[in-house]
Design a protein around this motif. Structure first.
Motif, short mmCIF file in Angstrom:
data_model
loop_
_atom_site.label_atom_id
_atom_site.label_comp_id
_atom_site.label_asym_id
_atom_site.label_seq_id
_atom_site.Cartn_x
_atom_site.Cartn_y
_atom_site.Cartn_z
N ASN A 203 0.85 -1.15 -0.08
CA ASN A 203 -0.02 -0.01 0.08
C ASN A 203 0.87 1.26 0.03
O ASN A 203 0.46 2.30 0.20
CB ASN A 203 -0.80 0.03 1.16
CG ASN A 203 -2.01 -1.01 0.96
OD1 ASN A 203 -2.64 -1.20 0.06
ND2 ASN A 203 -2.05 -1.92 2.09
N SER A 204 2.05 1.13 -0.32
CA SER A 204 2.89 2.26 -0.14
C SER A 204 3.20 2.75 -1.68
O SER A 204 3.80 2.38 -2.49
CB SER A 204 4.20 1.86 0.24
OG SER A 204 5.44 2.82 -0.09
N PRO A 205 2.50 4.01 -2.16
CA PRO A 205 2.52 4.30 -3.29
C PRO A 205 4.03 4.85 -3.99
O PRO A 205 4.28 4.83 -5.18
CB PRO A 205 1.74 5.62 -3.55
CG PRO A 205 1.23 5.86 -2.09
CD PRO A 205 1.65 4.66 -1.17
N ASN A 206 4.81 5.35 -2.79
CA ASN A 206 5.89 5.83 -3.38
C ASN A 206 7.20 5.11 -3.39
O ASN A 206 8.24 5.35 -3.84
CB ASN A 206 6.38 7.01 -2.69
CG ASN A 206 5.36 8.03 -2.57
OD1 ASN A 206 4.86 8.60 -3.81
ND2 ASN A 206 4.72 8.36 -1.46
N THR A 207 7.27 3.72 -2.77
CA THR A 207 8.26 3.03 -2.55
C THR A 207 8.96 2.80 -3.90
O THR A 207 10.23 2.67 -3.92
CB THR A 207 8.17 1.72 -1.53
OG1 THR A 207 7.71 2.13 -0.33
CG2 THR A 207 9.33 0.79 -1.45
N ALA A 208 8.11 1.92 -4.64
CA ALA A 208 8.95 1.38 -6.03
C ALA A 208 9.94 2.11 -6.52
O ALA A 208 11.00 1.93 -6.78
CB ALA A 208 7.80 0.65 -6.70
N GLN A 209 9.09 3.67 -6.86
CA GLN A 209 10.00 4.35 -7.60
C GLN A 209 11.43 4.87 -6.97
O GLN A 209 12.23 5.29 -7.28
CB GLN A 209 8.96 5.51 -7.99
CG GLN A 209 9.72 6.81 -8.85
CD GLN A 209 10.52 6.00 -10.20
OE1 GLN A 209 11.71 5.70 -10.47
NE2 GLN A 209 9.70 6.00 -11.33
N SER A 210 10.96 5.35 -5.58
CA SER A 210 12.02 5.63 -4.73
C SER A 210 13.18 4.75 -4.66
O SER A 210 14.29 5.22 -4.52
CB SER A 210 11.37 6.08 -3.52
OG SER A 210 10.65 7.42 -3.52
N MET A 211 12.69 3.52 -4.38
CA MET A 211 14.09 2.58 -4.65
C MET A 211 14.65 2.49 -5.76
O MET A 211 15.95 2.13 -5.61
CB MET A 211 13.28 1.10 -4.27
CG MET A 211 12.48 0.85 -2.99
SD MET A 211 13.65 0.71 -1.47
CE MET A 211 14.05 -1.08 -1.77
#
Ligand code: ACO
Length: 311
Positions: A203-211
């Protein structure tokens, strides 16, 4: 955005090079950093309030001196972080205005009240412990000024964590009333501390791009698990009970299994419905208004100095 610039940027990030303020960067990378760094700065500054509440009531001169230093450190962290966000083109006025108008987020954890002295121990131990878990990897975040700010912040946070744990040790080994205070503080701060790591990965919208951009080096759930794994033995050493009936060592995984976070509570607090959210914002706005004269005096002094230099 020109593909060759994007490719060169991505290659640098993949090679673990730091991106510096004057380097080309995608607009979305800049925006993400301003969002995360300014929210982090706001958290440090709002984080001064729950503990500042106990400075006048610390139980000894030594405890008071230590707490005063710690709260000042948090203010310093906020200032480095605002400066880091300014290197990306954000203005201090805009960031502060976003906080005071309720548009900007800050950590949910600071919307819970500090009811007893044991809360100061629990905050140092758990809240600063969680902050370290999240911030140590950020020393290798891809944006240079943010990474460098984290080096000093983490050293200071380690001291904060130890001072909190030491308060807990004294209380846990004290009178039955003191033990009870320590246990009560652990009961109230445990779950909110786990919420500091943010929503679950799915449910974390930002994690994938920030990783991918190496802004984040670990996911929210990875850090939450690490925090549980190091903190549970510390609670056992204190002789206190973690308030989670589902907590259990899992030998196969080499990690603790633990119960579900109350996500409804988390999202309510993120929306600004935390137990003392209103008080926190009133205190911030009052400090900003009451100290207007300091900002004006500093600006007037600087204008005079510049005029003298020009003459
Ligand atoms: N409290 C308030 N808001 C939160 C929290 C929280 N505990 N966790 C997540 N959120 C918000 C995010 O900011 C994001 O909102 P936005 O998109 O409007 O900005 C939204 O919930 C979704 O979360 P994620 O997609 O997981 O967001 P992100 O990738 O930014 O991860 C995290 C959140 C882990 C907090 C990250 O921003 C981070 O590492 N920040 C730096 C550390 C920090 O701010 N620490 C503050 C507390 S420690 C201290 O100050 C002592």
């Amino acid at each position: 955005e020109p593909q060759e610039l994007v490719d060169a940027f991505e290659a640098r990030v993949a090679a673990d090079e730091f991106i510096e303020p004057k380097d080309w960067m995608p607009e979305a990378y800049r925006k993400t950093l301003i969002r995360q760094i300014s929210q982090h700065a706001h958290s440090e500054v709002v984080g001064m309030l729950p503990e500042g509440n106990w400075i006048t009531r610390a139980p000894s001169l030594r405890r008071k001196a230590v707490l005063l230093a710690k709260v000042q450190d948090e203010g310093g962290h906020g200032l480095y972080l605002y400066c880091a966000a300014e290197t990306l083109g954000a203005s201090r006025e805009e960031m502060i205005d976003a906080l005071h108008s309720g548009r900007a987020k800050y950590s949910t954890i600071f919307n819970y009240p500090t009811l007893t002295w044991a809360d100061i121990g629990a905050i140092g131990w758990l809240v600063d412990g969680a902050a370290i878990m999240n911030q140590v990897p950020l020393q290798r975040t891809s944006y240079g000024p943010y990474a460098r700010a984290m080096v000093r912040v983490c050293k200071e946070e380690s001291f904060h964590q130890r001072q909190g744990y030491e308060i807990m040790m004294v209380l846990a080994n004290g009178t039955p009333e003191q033990r009870e205070m320590a246990q009560d503080a652990l009961n109230r701060w445990w779950w909110p501390s786990l919420m500091m790591f943010g929503p679950s990965d799915e449910n974390s919208p930002n994690t994938a791009q920030s990783m991918r951009w190496r802004i984040k080096r670990d996911t929210n759930d990875e850090l939450r698990q690490k925090f549980v794994d190091v903190t549970v033995p510390q609670a056992e050493f204190l002789g206190l009970t973690v308030p989670d009936p589902d907590l259990k060592w899992n030998a196969e995984r080499g990690a603790y299994d633990f119960g579900a976070v109350d996500w409804e509570e988390f999202y309510a607090v993120v929306r600004g419905e935390g137990p003392v959210a209103r008080e926190r914002m009133l205190a911030r706005r009052k400090a900003w208004d009451d100290n207007r004269w300091v900002r004006e005096a500093a600006a007037a002094h600087e204008a005079k100095r510049a005029a003298k230099k020009a003459a």
